[in-house]
Write a protein that holds these residues in place. Structure first.
Motif, mmCIF file in Angstrom:
data_model
loop_
_atom_site.group_PDB
_atom_site.id
_atom_site.type_symbol
_atom_site.label_atom_id
_atom_site.label_comp_id
_atom_site.label_asym_id
_atom_site.label_seq_id
_atom_site.Cartn_x
_atom_site.Cartn_y
_atom_site.Cartn_z
ATOM 1 N N LYS A 191 -1.620 3.959 5.174
ATOM 2 C CA LYS A 191 -2.620 4.264 4.152
ATOM 3 C C LYS A 191 -2.260 3.695 2.789
ATOM 4 O O LYS A 191 -3.144 3.381 1.991
ATOM 5 C CB LYS A 191 -2.814 5.778 4.052
ATOM 6 N N TRP B 234 -3.665 0.265 3.040
ATOM 7 C CA TRP B 234 -5.078 0.195 3.429
ATOM 8 C C TRP B 234 -5.790 1.412 2.829
ATOM 9 O O TRP B 234 -6.139 2.353 3.528
ATOM 10 C CB TRP B 234 -5.215 0.149 4.952
ATOM 11 N N LEU B 235 -5.977 1.366 1.516
ATOM 12 C CA LEU B 235 -6.514 2.500 0.768
ATOM 13 C C LEU B 235 -8.004 2.692 1.046
ATOM 14 O O LEU B 235 -8.754 1.711 1.196
ATOM 15 C CB LEU B 235 -6.295 2.284 -0.730
ATOM 16 N N GLU B 236 -8.426 3.942 1.083
ATOM 17 C CA GLU B 236 -9.844 4.243 1.315
ATOM 18 C C GLU B 236 -10.716 3.720 0.175
ATOM 19 O O GLU B 236 -11.842 3.270 0.402
ATOM 20 C CB GLU B 236 -10.035 5.748 1.472
ATOM 21 N N GLU B 237 -10.191 3.771 -1.057
ATOM 22 C CA GLU B 237 -10.998 3.308 -2.195
ATOM 23 C C GLU B 237 -11.187 1.787 -2.197
ATOM 24 O O GLU B 237 -11.994 1.266 -2.973
ATOM 25 C CB GLU B 237 -10.373 3.755 -3.519
ATOM 26 N N GLU B 238 -10.440 1.065 -1.354
ATOM 27 C CA GLU B 238 -10.610 -0.382 -1.244
ATOM 28 C C GLU B 238 -11.511 -0.771 -0.081
ATOM 29 O O GLU B 238 -11.690 -1.955 0.201
ATOM 30 C CB GLU B 238 -9.251 -1.056 -1.070
ATOM 31 N N ALA B 239 -12.107 0.229 0.597
ATOM 32 C CA ALA B 239 -12.948 -0.059 1.765
ATOM 33 C C ALA B 239 -14.143 -0.930 1.395
ATOM 34 O O ALA B 239 -14.533 -1.826 2.147
ATOM 35 C CB ALA B 239 -13.410 1.245 2.409
ATOM 36 N N ARG C 157 -13.016 -4.527 1.044
ATOM 37 C CA ARG C 157 -12.771 -5.130 2.366
ATOM 38 C C ARG C 157 -14.092 -5.440 3.068
ATOM 39 O O ARG C 157 -14.227 -6.477 3.730
ATOM 40 C CB ARG C 157 -11.918 -4.194 3.220
ATOM 41 N N GLN C 158 -15.081 -4.563 2.916
ATOM 42 C CA GLN C 158 -16.389 -4.787 3.530
ATOM 43 C C GLN C 158 -17.072 -6.011 2.928
ATOM 44 O O GLN C 158 -17.735 -6.783 3.641
ATOM 45 C CB GLN C 158 -17.267 -3.547 3.351
#
Length: 337
Positions: free
Chosen positions: A200, A203-208, A211-212
């Motif tokens: 994590k 691969w942070l959630e706020e960077e999703a 990445r998308q």
């Protein structure tokens, strides 16, 4: 089908030039009747159909020349041929996670050792003549070599000498760099392979969303590469970290004592009844201490030292706790007058 240089398809407009010339020349002639015309009528009627066919074939040849030239310059590529690739040449970008979390398990059998092994097997399976780039996700990033290469054995040798432990991986920046790199590579069949432990912290959630966005760029590219995510290793729940070093004096003289306080924290569930902590000066061990550290507990270890020579000295506190060594030590530079 798609085209690598789609703008050059504008050259297809040149195919209209022979038609325009044909229409112009056809309207330039005037029919003039003269006395002996009736003698040629029979021959003309017999040869008209053959002449028209020859002229049509000649016109088609003239049209096809600029058409085929424009298509060739636009570099057409067949899409959807993955099932037919087999041993065909391809372009590959391998994104290799070399962050500190990949040190879990140690150099010999840890996560990064597995990542090196998996990457080496990937290189062995890529057909000859394929260009390959290995890109690193942590530290300074960039490619393992200066540019994509066809020399897979050289990549394997460079890979063997690698180590992890370079902070956290920057997933969005690494993916974006991979997209830019693979767009310049040689072959129409392309693939990006991400080899990581997918922790994590990298691969942070706020960077999703970022990445998308990059994945959307991949989908919209003229030759969208296939992307494969390969998970290696597993999370290690046991981790001890030397969080910081505290010392009162920023500048001191030769022979003056300095007290260094190391803050050590246990992030795991294991209890360390006799954790060994070392104090080093310029890489040489000078002192050793022992501390008891329970689960999710923080302790302080105190060291006292006086320097024998002037100059800039590096002090380090190292806790011999786990295989994730990147955060097992903390260093500081001390100027001594």
């Amino acid at each position: 089908m798609t085209f690598l240089n789609i703008i050059l398809l504008g050259g297809l407009a040149a195919a209209s030039i022979p038609i325009i010339i044909h229409l112009i020349n056809r309207n330039r002639f005037r029919i003039i009747n003269w006395g002996a015309m009736h003698l040629l009528d029979a021959a003309l009627k017999e040869n008209t159909r053959r002449l028209q066919l020859e002229q049509l074939l000649l016109l088609l040849v003239r049209i096809m020349i600029p058409t085929l030239l424009a298509l060739a310059l636009a570099r057409p590529v067949m899409k959807g041929i993955e099932a037919l690739v087999g041993s065909a040449k391809s372009s590959q970008v391998i994104l290799l996670d070399n962050s500190y979390s990949m040190e879990a398990g140690g150099r010999a059998n840890g996560s990064f050792a597995r990542a090196r092994q998996e990457t080496s097997e990937l290189l062995d399976g890529i057909s000859g003549g394929s260009d390959v780039a290995i890109m690193l996700m942590a530290g300074d990033g960039g490619m393992l070599l200066d540019q994509p290469t066809f020399d897979h054995s050289r990549l394997s040798r460079e890979l063997t000498a690698m180590d992890a432990g370079f902070g956290k991986a920057d997933a969005p920046a690494s993916l974006e760099a991979a997209v830019a790199t693979i767009a310049k590579m040689q072959h129409p069949y392309r693939e990006i392979i991400v080899v990581s432990d997918f922790q994590k912290v990298s691969w942070l959630e706020e960077e999703a969303g970022e990445r998308q966005r990059i994945m959307q760029i991949l989908k919209e590219s003229p030759l969208p590469p296939r992307i494969t995510f390969m998970k290696v290793g597993a999370s290690d729940p046991e981790n001890v970290s030397v969080e910081s070093l505290d010392f009162a004096r920023l500048i001191l003289g030769v022979g003056q004592p300095i007290n260094v306080r190391a803050n050590i924290r246990n992030y795991g569930s294991r209890t360390y009844s006799a954790l060994q902590v070392y104090f080093r000066v310029d890489g040489v061990e000078r002192l050793r201490s022992q501390v008891s550290l329970g689960p999710n507990e923080e302790q302080q270890v105190l060291f006292a030292h006086d320097f024998e020579t002037a100059g800039s000295h590096v002090i380090e506190v190292f806790a011999d706790a786990d295989t994730l060594t990147a955060d097992n030590s903390f260093s500081a530079s001390i100027p001594v007058w």
